[in-house]
Design an enzyme around this catalytic site. Structure first.
Site, PDB file in Angstrom:
ATOM      1  N   HIS A  76      50.914  35.618  40.615  1.00 48.82           N
ATOM      2  CA  HIS A  76      49.464  35.401  40.752  1.00 48.82           C
ATOM      3  C   HIS A  76      48.877  34.882  39.434  1.00 48.82           C
ATOM      4  O   HIS A  76      49.163  35.433  38.377  1.00 48.82           O
ATOM      5  CB  HIS A  76      48.757  36.715  41.109  1.00 48.82           C
ATOM      6  CG  HIS A  76      48.924  37.113  42.550  1.00 48.82           C
ATOM      7  ND1 HIS A  76      48.372  38.258  43.068  1.00 48.82           N
ATOM      8  CD2 HIS A  76      49.562  36.498  43.574  1.00 48.82           C
ATOM      9  CE1 HIS A  76      48.664  38.330  44.352  1.00 48.82           C
ATOM     10  NE2 HIS A  76      49.394  37.287  44.683  1.00 48.82           N
ATOM     11  N   TYR A 206      39.149  41.810  45.050  1.00 46.09           N
ATOM     12  CA  TYR A 206      38.424  43.048  44.748  1.00 46.09           C
ATOM     13  C   TYR A 206      36.984  42.856  45.201  1.00 46.09           C
ATOM     14  O   TYR A 206      36.291  41.971  44.686  1.00 46.09           O
ATOM     15  CB  TYR A 206      38.433  43.337  43.243  1.00 46.09           C
ATOM     16  CG  TYR A 206      39.809  43.668  42.677  1.00 46.09           C
ATOM     17  CD1 TYR A 206      40.240  44.983  42.569  1.00 46.09           C
ATOM     18  CD2 TYR A 206      40.675  42.663  42.248  1.00 46.09           C
ATOM     19  CE1 TYR A 206      41.493  45.304  42.046  1.00 46.09           C
ATOM     20  CE2 TYR A 206      41.930  42.972  41.728  1.00 46.09           C
ATOM     21  CZ  TYR A 206      42.332  44.290  41.629  1.00 46.09           C
ATOM     22  OH  TYR A 206      43.576  44.589  41.119  1.00 46.09           O
ATOM     23  N   PRO A 298      43.586  53.758  41.050  1.00 51.26           N
ATOM     24  CA  PRO A 298      44.436  52.599  41.343  1.00 51.26           C
ATOM     25  C   PRO A 298      43.779  51.236  41.116  1.00 51.26           C
ATOM     26  O   PRO A 298      44.478  50.221  41.095  1.00 51.26           O
ATOM     27  CB  PRO A 298      44.791  52.784  42.823  1.00 51.26           C
ATOM     28  CG  PRO A 298      43.729  53.673  43.375  1.00 51.26           C
ATOM     29  CD  PRO A 298      43.287  54.553  42.249  1.00 51.26           C
ATOM     30  N   LYS A 302      47.258  49.831  37.327  1.00 49.50           N
ATOM     31  CA  LYS A 302      47.899  50.059  36.026  1.00 49.50           C
ATOM     32  C   LYS A 302      48.946  51.181  36.030  1.00 49.50           C
ATOM     33  O   LYS A 302      49.708  51.325  35.070  1.00 49.50           O
ATOM     34  CB  LYS A 302      46.823  50.402  34.973  1.00 49.50           C
ATOM     35  CG  LYS A 302      45.985  49.213  34.586  1.00 49.50           C
ATOM     36  CD  LYS A 302      46.795  48.201  33.805  1.00 49.50           C
ATOM     37  CE  LYS A 302      46.115  46.872  33.688  1.00 49.50           C
ATOM     38  NZ  LYS A 302      47.017  45.732  33.818  1.00 49.50           N
ATOM     39  N   TYR A 390      43.937  42.827  32.678  1.00 56.74           N
ATOM     40  CA  TYR A 390      44.603  42.730  33.972  1.00 56.74           C
ATOM     41  C   TYR A 390      46.073  42.320  33.806  1.00 56.74           C
ATOM     42  O   TYR A 390      46.960  42.900  34.433  1.00 56.74           O
ATOM     43  CB  TYR A 390      43.856  41.721  34.851  1.00 56.74           C
ATOM     44  CG  TYR A 390      44.284  41.740  36.289  1.00 56.74           C
ATOM     45  CD1 TYR A 390      44.006  42.836  37.099  1.00 56.74           C
ATOM     46  CD2 TYR A 390      44.970  40.668  36.850  1.00 56.74           C
ATOM     47  CE1 TYR A 390      44.404  42.860  38.432  1.00 56.74           C
ATOM     48  CE2 TYR A 390      45.361  40.686  38.178  1.00 56.74           C
ATOM     49  CZ  TYR A 390      45.074  41.777  38.960  1.00 56.74           C
ATOM     50  OH  TYR A 390      45.468  41.805  40.266  1.00 56.74           O
TER      51      TYR A 390
HETATM   52  C1  PHB Z   1      48.317  47.233  45.845  1.00 59.53           C
HETATM   53  O1  PHB Z   1      48.953  46.206  46.081  1.00 59.53           O
HETATM   54  O2  PHB Z   1      48.560  48.284  46.456  1.00 59.53           O
HETATM   55  C2  PHB Z   1      47.262  47.167  44.812  1.00 59.53           C
HETATM   56  C3  PHB Z   1      46.999  45.967  44.175  1.00 59.53           C
HETATM   57  C4  PHB Z   1      46.020  45.902  43.211  1.00 59.53           C
HETATM   58  C5  PHB Z   1      45.307  47.045  42.876  1.00 59.53           C
HETATM   59  C6  PHB Z   1      45.567  48.248  43.496  1.00 59.53           C
HETATM   60  C7  PHB Z   1      46.555  48.315  44.474  1.00 59.53           C
HETATM   61  O3  PHB Z   1      44.357  46.967  41.919  1.00 59.53           O
END
Ligand code: PHB
Ligand code: APR
Length: 398
Positions: A76, A206, A298, A302, A390
């Site tokens: 990504h 997000y 989550p 991280k 990130y």
């Molecule tokens: C996930 O793929 O489960 C995932 C991805 C990004 C996040 C949290 C969880 O910030």
């Protein structure tokens, strides 16, 4: 009767931290045994986040298990922020001199590490009951456990507590030797895994909305992982698949909501959100690593990356001890790991606070979040700060 054996490093827990530490120690010719409370199937059944920093991918390669992420991971270069029903891309790679993250599930990382271990025939005791740690404040620590009705004692030089938040390692430390910092958030995440193509395969989405946070992630080109923020006291039974799909669509921008493919869930789980740090991370000959020492909410994914950072510092420290006769790494382990951990705690707390609905902050709080998000997508300074955290700050950030 007690059956006795010896190794150099006893590792408690066969999650990603314990397995990765084992692989790195083995490569360096250091003997170790992993003692795990659960069965392999149980360990693999846990679905967790799935974004790997480059530091973590590099470490998997160093440990000899990079093939899975190379073939199954998706690189990504950006993330997508949704607020006020509008989607805004953040060019993470452009803002970080070419850095990327890789979408690859923790379940897959764990499976790769387990396969590697069994191919090499490395010792792992699964379904070990009543695990106890002894004498780690002296020179001769040991671990006792029961397997198939027989009590075992494993003598060792060091113990690595890689046994997660509810493990025995942190709980074995005297209360007055440890300080714990904690924040529990007033909501949870409801996660759904479904065999439908991800709505966004090139970037994690997000979404901030006045109905609560939503996240769109992936496990492969045919498997999606999605989440919605929900009240902490909701029950899984409250959330039919239909209710989940209706709700997540309402929190996204109209084009993405329209495009999202839905299907039956193959896993559904609720996770509370917590920030937690235990200090220090070394007690004589016992080290804590990963979730045993810290939890991040989550948002930002991280958790696994932090665990990988701890394991890198710890494996280097043990290698220095055995191969270079130096305890400098051991002496600095806690301090080095905690500096990285607090930075990631700050980032995860900030992104969580920016993106979620907090019951107490009301309409004013929502407007503040929207104002900050608007500033973020327009300001190179703030979006660079998001991007560099990130992709992960370097292990030697200081
Ligand atoms: C996930 O793929 O489960 C995932 C991805 C990004 C996040 C949290 C969880 O910030
Ligand atoms: N004895 C032996 N093993 C134990 C004990 C015990 N008393 N208690 C727990 N364990 C095992 C658990 O069964 C689990 O398999 O320790 C392992 C810990 O694994 P994780 O909880 O996955 O922790 P860690 O390896 O540090 O991984 C960190 O997991 O939660 C995510 O966000 C986090 O991605 C990060 C990663």
């Amino acid at each position: 009767m007690i059956s006795s054996s010896r190794t150099q490093v006893a590792i408690i827990g066969a999650g990603p931290s314990g397995l990765l530490l084992g692989a790195l120690l083995h490569k360096a010719g250091i003997e170790h045994t992993i003692i795990e409370r659960q069965s392999p199937a149980y360990v693999l059944g846990r679905i967790r986040a799935g974004i790997l920093e480059q530091v973590t991918v590099d470490l998997l390669h160093e440990a000899g298990v990079g093939h899975g992420v190379d073939s199954g991971g998706t690189v990504h270069h950006s993330i997508e922020l949704v607020f006020k029903n509008t989607r805004h891309p953040i060019d993470v790679t452009g803002l970080t001199n070419g850095k990327v993250v890789t979408a690859y599930g923790q379940t897959e990382v764990t499976r790769d590490l387990m396969q590697h271990r069994s191919q090499l025939g490395l010792p792992t005791v699964y379904e070990a009951a009543d695990v106890q740690l002894h004498d780690f404040d002296g020179k001769h620590p040991s671990v006792t456990y029961t397997k198939d009705g027989v009590r075992h004692s494993l003598q060792c030089d060091f113990i690595a507590g890689c046994d997660g938040f509810h493990g025995v390692a942190r709980a074995s430390v005297p209360r007055d030797a440890i300080t714990e910092y904690e924040k529990v958030y007033p909501f949870a995440w409801l996660g759904v895994l479904a065999d439908v193509p991800p709505v966004s395969s090139h970037a994690i989405v997000y979404a901030n909305s006045d109905r609560g946070f939503a996240l769109c992630s992936m496990r492969s080109m045919t498997r999606s992982r999605y989440y919605v923020q929900c009240p902490s006291n909701d029950k899984l039974e409250d959330w039919s698949d239909q209710r989940f799909w209706d709700e997540i669509r309402r929190r996204l921008d109209p084009e993405m909501a329209e495009r999202m493919q839905t299907g039956p869930s193959i896993e559904k789980s609720m996770a509370p959100l917590r920030s937690f740090v235990a200090e220090p991370m070394r007690f004589g000959r016992l080290f804590l690593a990963g979730d045993a020492a810290h939890i991040v909410p989550p948002t930002g994914a991280k958790g696994l990356n932090l665990a990988a950072g701890d394991v890198k510092y710890l494996s280097s420290a043990l290698i220095e001890h055995y191969k270079e006769n130096s305890d400098a790494g051991i002496d600095h382990y806690s301090q080095r790991a905690l500096a990285r951990i607090w930075r990631a705690e700050r980032f995860s707390w900030w992104l969580t606070t920016l993106m979620h609905q907090f019951p107490e902050s009301g309409a004013f709080g929502q407007r503040m979040q929207e104002a900050e998000l608007d500033y973020l997508v327009k300001s190179k300074a703030l979006s660079t700060s998001l991007a560099e955290n990130y992709v992960g700050l370097p292990l030697d950030f200081g």
